[in-house]
Design a protein around this motif. Sequence first.
Motif, short mmCIF file in Angstrom:
data_model
loop_
_atom_site.label_atom_id
_atom_site.label_comp_id
_atom_site.label_asym_id
_atom_site.label_seq_id
_atom_site.Cartn_x
_atom_site.Cartn_y
_atom_site.Cartn_z
N GLU A 158 -9.10 11.18 0.91
CA GLU A 158 -9.10 10.13 1.79
C GLU A 158 -7.82 9.24 2.09
O GLU A 158 -7.44 8.99 3.22
N ARG A 159 -7.05 9.16 1.09
CA ARG A 159 -5.69 8.31 1.37
C ARG A 159 -4.73 9.17 1.99
O ARG A 159 -4.19 8.45 2.76
N PHE A 160 -4.65 10.35 1.76
CA PHE A 160 -3.86 11.23 2.72
C PHE A 160 -4.23 11.09 4.14
O PHE A 160 -3.42 10.92 5.02
N ARG A 212 -4.86 0.73 3.42
CA ARG A 212 -5.08 -0.11 2.31
C ARG A 212 -6.50 -0.04 1.52
O ARG A 212 -6.56 0.04 0.24
N ARG A 213 -7.43 0.30 2.12
CA ARG A 213 -8.71 0.60 1.55
C ARG A 213 -8.64 1.96 0.49
O ARG A 213 -9.31 1.83 -0.37
N ALA A 214 -8.29 2.67 1.40
CA ALA A 214 -8.05 4.24 0.91
C ALA A 214 -7.05 4.05 -0.44
O ALA A 214 -7.59 4.65 -1.46
N VAL A 215 -6.06 3.41 -0.51
CA VAL A 215 -5.29 3.22 -1.55
C VAL A 215 -5.92 2.31 -2.82
O VAL A 215 -6.00 2.95 -3.78
N ALA A 216 -6.69 1.55 -2.36
CA ALA A 216 -7.30 0.75 -3.52
C ALA A 216 -8.47 1.64 -4.00
O ALA A 216 -8.39 1.56 -5.31
N ALA A 217 -9.08 2.28 -3.13
CA ALA A 217 -10.15 3.25 -3.55
C ALA A 217 -9.55 4.19 -4.75
O ALA A 217 -10.35 4.72 -5.66
N GLU A 218 -8.45 4.89 -4.31
CA GLU A 218 -8.15 5.71 -5.21
C GLU A 218 -7.41 5.21 -6.52
O GLU A 218 -7.70 5.71 -7.56
N PRO A 261 0.67 -1.14 -0.01
CA PRO A 261 0.00 -0.14 -0.03
C PRO A 261 0.88 1.17 0.09
O PRO A 261 0.47 2.32 -0.78
N ALA A 262 1.89 1.28 0.87
CA ALA A 262 2.83 2.52 0.69
C ALA A 262 3.44 2.68 -0.46
O ALA A 262 3.50 3.83 -1.16
N ASP A 293 1.00 9.22 -6.01
CA ASP A 293 1.30 10.78 -5.93
C ASP A 293 2.14 11.25 -7.18
O ASP A 293 1.94 12.12 -7.68
N GLY A 294 2.89 10.28 -7.97
CA GLY A 294 3.84 10.46 -9.19
C GLY A 294 2.62 10.46 -10.39
O GLY A 294 2.95 11.24 -11.35
N LEU A 295 1.50 10.55 -10.01
CA LEU A 295 0.50 10.36 -11.36
C LEU A 295 -0.32 11.41 -11.36
O LEU A 295 -1.00 11.75 -12.26
N THR A 296 0.00 12.28 -10.59
CA THR A 296 -0.89 13.67 -10.38
C THR A 296 -0.64 14.49 -11.84
O THR A 296 -1.57 14.87 -12.34
N ALA A 297 0.79 14.74 -11.71
CA ALA A 297 0.89 15.62 -12.87
C ALA A 297 0.79 15.15 -14.20
O ALA A 297 -0.18 16.05 -14.95
#
Length: 158
Positions: A105-107, A125-131, A61-62, A69-73
Amino acid sequence: MRGRSTRNRSAAALTCIAALGALTAGCRNDTAPAWEYPELGTALSSLSRDLDERCGPTATPAGCAKHLDGLTAPTERAFAEVLDHKLLDVRTVAAMNDLDRARAERFTAGRAARARQEPHYLPFRRAVAAEELAYRRMLSELERLRTAPPPGDGTDPV
């Protein structure tokens, strides 16, 4: 002599018919540029590939969160391309809003996981999967916009 004159007239008539056909075809908008926006297609396939490679089933998850985070730009560049082409619709805005909510939510869950010093904290883990899922929905919406034909079939008379 008469046969030659008839052939010349026939050839002239065929040439006129061919020229009229070419002119008629030239008055249609079928030579318009491709509407599938190749630059946007390249950006979306790159984002999709990055998401598949970096957040696969073996990713922690980490690690996945770091790559998200790298996909934002690149995501913002793809969205800007959609705005440049005036392709925006309600479903795409909803998908981007869902992505923003999932990221927030992930943050929040990430801060809680770090405070607990528990990298496999279930809400994180759920927040990462949701994002990740929100990214996939957003990519499918942008792809739908990119490949949707323009109004009509694009070959309407000019």
